[in-house]
Design a protein around this motif. Structure first.
Motif, mmCIF file in Angstrom:
data_model
loop_
_atom_site.group_PDB
_atom_site.id
_atom_site.type_symbol
_atom_site.label_atom_id
_atom_site.label_comp_id
_atom_site.label_asym_id
_atom_site.label_seq_id
_atom_site.Cartn_x
_atom_site.Cartn_y
_atom_site.Cartn_z
ATOM 1 N N PHE A 118 0.154 -1.281 -0.164
ATOM 2 C CA PHE A 118 0.380 0.040 0.153
ATOM 3 C C PHE A 118 0.446 1.712 0.548
ATOM 4 N N GLU A 119 1.648 0.897 0.769
ATOM 5 C CA GLU A 119 2.896 2.477 0.775
ATOM 6 C C GLU A 119 3.451 2.584 -0.816
ATOM 7 N N GLY A 120 3.371 1.471 -1.527
ATOM 8 C CA GLY A 120 3.752 1.301 -2.741
ATOM 9 C C GLY A 120 2.706 2.415 -3.391
ATOM 10 N N MET A 121 1.887 1.826 -3.850
ATOM 11 C CA MET A 121 0.731 1.591 -4.742
ATOM 12 C C MET A 121 0.399 3.562 -3.554
ATOM 13 N N SER A 122 -0.042 3.999 -3.064
ATOM 14 C CA SER A 122 -0.323 5.414 -2.054
ATOM 15 C C SER A 122 -0.259 6.601 -3.216
ATOM 16 N N ASP A 123 0.593 6.883 -4.453
ATOM 17 C CA ASP A 123 0.141 7.957 -5.723
ATOM 18 C C ASP A 123 -0.064 7.581 -6.169
ATOM 19 N N GLU A 124 -0.420 6.191 -6.658
ATOM 20 C CA GLU A 124 -1.255 5.766 -7.483
ATOM 21 C C GLU A 124 -2.688 5.591 -6.861
ATOM 22 N N LEU A 125 -3.278 5.625 -5.860
ATOM 23 C CA LEU A 125 -4.344 5.793 -5.173
ATOM 24 C C LEU A 125 -4.284 7.399 -4.744
ATOM 25 N N ALA A 126 -3.765 8.035 -4.407
ATOM 26 C CA ALA A 126 -3.832 9.524 -4.113
ATOM 27 C C ALA A 126 -3.819 10.075 -5.085
ATOM 28 N N LYS A 127 -3.305 10.376 -6.659
ATOM 29 C CA LYS A 127 -3.753 10.263 -8.117
ATOM 30 C C LYS A 127 -5.770 9.757 -7.986
ATOM 31 N N THR A 128 -5.854 8.714 -7.639
ATOM 32 C CA THR A 128 -7.605 8.373 -8.240
ATOM 33 C C THR A 128 -8.169 9.454 -7.576
ATOM 34 N N ILE A 129 -7.819 9.556 -6.033
ATOM 35 C CA ILE A 129 -8.617 9.805 -4.506
ATOM 36 C C ILE A 129 -9.024 11.348 -5.334
ATOM 37 N N SER A 130 -7.747 11.909 -5.399
ATOM 38 C CA SER A 130 -7.677 13.111 -5.874
ATOM 39 C C SER A 130 -9.143 14.101 -6.487
#
Length: 132
Positions: A118-130
């Protein structure tokens, strides 16, 4: 947001999930997505530093609860009900700021690499959530 939780649930044997997003105007995290959640009332909003989830947002580190009280959360299905054995609270970080919190419940133990994933996916999740 519910699709994000649903995909996570399918991939990792999650039986319940919540997604909170931080409002830009203030420091309040509000519920925006639920997966298999049952409750008499909506999950409560919180500020950074308040509650366990708020502390996770402040510390920017995932937190695993392994000794869950029976009345903490209930998982319901047509076959019955039970309490999960494990809950993980994960911060989603963008530009060194916690923008969202994901809470996941499971009957299975979270492996050590789960947090790393999840730490590795955080940037991608952040982009989607933003986008929301």
């Amino acid at each position: 947001t519910e699709k994000i939780l649903s995909n996570i649930a399918k991939e990792f044997d999650i039986v319940q999930g919540l997604l909170f997003i931080k409002e830009k105007e203030n420091d309040v995290f509000n519920i925006v997505g639920k997966y298999a959640y049952f409750g008499e009332e909506e999950p409560k909003s919180f500020k950074t530093g308040e509650t366990i989830s708020g502390q996770v947002a402040k510390n920017k580190k995932a937190f695993i609860l392994e000794e869950i009280p029976d009345d903490y959360v209930t998982i319901l299905s047509g076959l019955g009900s039970s309490s999960p054995d494990h809950v993980i609270i994960i911060p989603i970080i963008s530009n060194d700021e916690t923008i969202a919190i994901i809470e996941l419940a499971s009957f299975k133990e979270f492996k050590s690499n789960f947090i790393d994933l999840f730490e590795g996916m955080s940037d991608e999740l952040a982009k989607t959530i933003s986008k929301y």
